[in-house]
Enzyme design. Structure first.
Site, PDB file in Angstrom:
ATOM      1  N   ASP A 120      39.364  38.652  48.333  1.00 60.89           N
ATOM      2  CA  ASP A 120      38.721  39.700  47.534  1.00 60.89           C
ATOM      3  C   ASP A 120      38.494  40.949  48.381  1.00 60.89           C
ATOM      4  O   ASP A 120      38.733  42.082  47.944  1.00 60.89           O
ATOM      5  CB  ASP A 120      37.413  39.207  46.881  1.00 60.89           C
ATOM      6  CG  ASP A 120      36.487  38.481  47.847  1.00 60.89           C
ATOM      7  OD1 ASP A 120      36.879  38.188  48.993  1.00 60.89           O
ATOM      8  OD2 ASP A 120      35.330  38.205  47.447  1.00 60.89           O
TER       9      ASP A 120
ATOM     10  N   ASP B 175      51.756  43.036  44.532  1.00 59.93           N
ATOM     11  CA  ASP B 175      51.816  44.031  43.444  1.00 59.93           C
ATOM     12  C   ASP B 175      50.876  45.195  43.758  1.00 59.93           C
ATOM     13  O   ASP B 175      51.196  46.361  43.535  1.00 59.93           O
ATOM     14  CB  ASP B 175      51.390  43.407  42.101  1.00 59.93           C
ATOM     15  CG  ASP B 175      52.569  42.840  41.324  1.00 59.93           C
ATOM     16  OD1 ASP B 175      53.528  42.375  41.960  1.00 59.93           O
ATOM     17  OD2 ASP B 175      52.521  42.855  40.072  1.00 59.93           O
TER      18      ASP B 175
ATOM     19  N   ASP C 253      51.241  36.833  45.720  1.00 60.69           N
ATOM     20  CA  ASP C 253      51.804  37.387  44.486  1.00 60.69           C
ATOM     21  C   ASP C 253      50.971  38.583  44.031  1.00 60.69           C
ATOM     22  O   ASP C 253      51.490  39.649  43.717  1.00 60.69           O
ATOM     23  CB  ASP C 253      51.820  36.301  43.395  1.00 60.69           C
ATOM     24  CG  ASP C 253      52.325  36.835  42.070  1.00 60.69           C
ATOM     25  OD1 ASP C 253      53.370  37.516  42.078  1.00 60.69           O
ATOM     26  OD2 ASP C 253      51.682  36.580  41.034  1.00 60.69           O
TER      27      ASP C 253
ATOM     28  N   TYR D   8      51.273  27.127  42.798  1.00 65.63           N
ATOM     29  CA  TYR D   8      52.531  27.330  42.069  1.00 65.63           C
ATOM     30  C   TYR D   8      53.285  26.020  41.872  1.00 65.63           C
ATOM     31  O   TYR D   8      53.984  25.846  40.891  1.00 65.63           O
ATOM     32  CB  TYR D   8      53.449  28.290  42.844  1.00 65.63           C
ATOM     33  CG  TYR D   8      53.310  29.737  42.450  1.00 65.63           C
ATOM     34  CD1 TYR D   8      52.096  30.400  42.582  1.00 65.63           C
ATOM     35  CD2 TYR D   8      54.401  30.446  41.950  1.00 65.63           C
ATOM     36  CE1 TYR D   8      51.974  31.725  42.239  1.00 65.63           C
ATOM     37  CE2 TYR D   8      54.282  31.780  41.607  1.00 65.63           C
ATOM     38  CZ  TYR D   8      53.076  32.415  41.743  1.00 65.63           C
ATOM     39  OH  TYR D   8      52.972  33.727  41.405  1.00 65.63           O
TER      40      TYR D   8
ATOM     41  N   LYS E 107      40.625  32.321  51.038  1.00 63.48           N
ATOM     42  CA  LYS E 107      39.332  32.295  50.329  1.00 63.48           C
ATOM     43  C   LYS E 107      38.538  31.134  50.917  1.00 63.48           C
ATOM     44  O   LYS E 107      38.107  30.216  50.214  1.00 63.48           O
ATOM     45  CB  LYS E 107      39.591  32.160  48.818  1.00 63.48           C
ATOM     46  CG  LYS E 107      38.369  32.304  47.945  1.00 63.48           C
ATOM     47  CD  LYS E 107      37.802  33.706  47.876  1.00 63.48           C
ATOM     48  CE  LYS E 107      36.490  33.711  47.110  1.00 63.48           C
ATOM     49  NZ  LYS E 107      35.740  34.984  47.243  1.00 63.48           N
TER      50      LYS E 107
HETATM   51  C1  IPM Z   1      57.096  37.618  41.930  1.00 64.45           C
HETATM   52  C2  IPM Z   1      56.967  37.309  40.477  1.00 64.45           C
HETATM   53  C3  IPM Z   1      57.172  35.811  40.259  1.00 64.45           C
HETATM   54  C4  IPM Z   1      56.059  35.086  40.989  1.00 64.45           C
HETATM   55  C5  IPM Z   1      57.255  35.365  38.777  1.00 64.45           C
HETATM   56  C6  IPM Z   1      58.361  36.093  38.045  1.00 64.45           C
HETATM   57  C7  IPM Z   1      57.408  33.886  38.633  1.00 64.45           C
HETATM   58  O1  IPM Z   1      55.756  37.750  39.977  1.00 64.45           O
HETATM   59  O2  IPM Z   1      58.161  37.332  42.511  1.00 64.45           O
HETATM   60  O3  IPM Z   1      56.138  38.150  42.506  1.00 64.45           O
HETATM   61  O4  IPM Z   1      54.969  34.888  40.439  1.00 64.45           O
HETATM   62  O5  IPM Z   1      56.279  34.710  42.143  1.00 64.45           O
HETATM   63 MG    MG Z   2      54.613  38.907  41.358  1.00 63.86          MG
END
Ligand code: IPM
Ligand code: MG
Length: 351
Positions: free
Chosen positions: A218, A246, A242, A135, A186
């Site tokens: 993975d 999700d 990240d 990042y 990884k």
């Molecule tokens: C998160 C989001 C952010 C990230 C984006 C909006 C930059 O996806 O907070 O998970 O990638 O960290």
């Molecule tokens: Mg995110």
């Protein structure tokens, strides 16, 4: 106590409004100050993270954040994209420790896309490193690659100190939970991951009471949908965290349920739902405000020293769910479909 309120784009303002109503109802001595961020700030000042917004965030005791992202800026250069605001805040304030708890509310077991018996007992915490990795690694860019056309490149990097610092956060958190840490990397392919794994193992020696395991990312992605209840604390880098957070969010029924805290070395923090600005449903009043309301609870617990108030909010959310209130993202037959405002009101009444 002073809280900077940065609502941002898309559904940001709608969900932050509900969290603010809940915070105000607690009648604590908190002063709220709002400032533009993301696309909303670009519109007004030309920049996603204006100086005044950053200054407000710096002087506040905590930051309540909505979401940033607006498809109108999809083609803009990196520094003029709304996402730059949240990345800039994390970096400028040293918010290296991102806590993303994923917990299944009983009432929502049927809202998950996974079978009830798979998600039963789900209660995990993802500790994501937030200010390093690919990042922020340099060099990065797009350059001329001659006959191949252009090439894009980013740098994945972690120092030992950075890894050990986030590992400590994970081990400390595990001590307050089930004392298990799974470090995700990884290491079968990446040098960065091999160093990561060694540094975590080194730090683990100071926590003999916590059980440490290692997993490839993975495999972790697979295990999260196969048997998620095996996890207590997952510690991982910025990019893997990240993606995995999700995925973990969906286990709970909806990404609209997951709060997060991003903390610096001293416990100052930024609190935000892990979902984005959801431009497709912005302004329709149907967004789920619970991730933001639960983020406000995390803020009370981690930065403002109000654990009881935090618990009251969490219980009110649980009751609103138990009483059948559902935004469209967590709706199942036989429950009561409501919008953001009505969900906020349901929580307030139970508070
Ligand atoms: C998160 C989001 C952010 C990230 C984006 C909006 C930059 O996806 O907070 O998970 O990638 O960290
Ligand atoms: Mg995110």
């Amino acid at each position: 106590m002073k809280v900077a309120v940065l609502a941002g784009d898309g559904i940001g303002p709608e969900i932050v409004a509900q969290a603010l109503a809940v915070l105000r109802r607690l009648a604590l001595p908190i002063e709220f100050a709002q400032a533009p961020v993301g696309g909303a700030a670009i519109e007004r000042t030309g920049e996603p993270l204006p100086e005044a917004t950053l200054a407000l965030a710096r002087e506040a005791d905590a930051i309540l954040f909505g979401a940033v992202g607006d498809p109108r800026y999809d083609a803009a250069p990196a520094e003029r994209r709304p996402e730059q605001a949240i990345l800039g805040l994390r970096k400028a304030l040293g918010l290296f420790a991102n806590l993303r708890p994923a917990k299944l509310y009983d009432a929502l077991a049927d809202a998950s896309t996974l079978k009830r018996e798979v998600v039963a007992g789900l209660d995990l915490l993802i500790v994501r490193e937030l200010t390093g990795d690919v990042y922020f690694g340099e060099p990065r860019g797009v350059r001329d690659a001659g006959a191949l056309g252009r090439e894009g490149f980013d740098t994945m990097r972690y120092s030992e100190a950075e890894v050990r610092r986030i590992a400590r956060v994970a081990f400390e958190a595990a001590r307050k939970r089930r004392r298990k840490v799974c470090s995700v990397d990884k290491a079968n392919v990446l040098e960065t991951s091999r160093l990561w794994r060694a540094a975590v193992a080194e730090e683990a020696k100071r926590y003999p009471d916590v059980e440490l395991s290692h997993m490839y990312v993975d495999n972790c992605a697979m295990q999260l949908v196969r048997a998620p209840a095996q996890f207590d604390v997952i510690v991982t880098g910025n990019l893997f965290g990240d993606i995995l957070s999700d995925e973990a969010a969906m286990l709970t029924g909806s990404i609209g349920m997951l709060p997060s805290a991003s903390l610096d070395e001293r416990g100052k923090g930024l609190y935000e739902p892990i979902h984005g600005s959801a431009p497709d449903i912005a302004g329709k009043g149907v967004a789920n405000p619970l991730a933001t309301i639960l983020s406000a609870a995390m803020m009370l617990r981690y930065s403002l020293g109000q654990p009881q108030a935090a618990e009251r909010i969490e219980r009110a959310v649980e009751r609103a769910l138990a009483d059948g209130y559902r935004t469209p993202d967590i709706y199942t037959e036989g429950t009561r479909r409501v919008g953001a405002e009505e969900m906020g009101r349901a929580v307030l009444e139970r508070l």
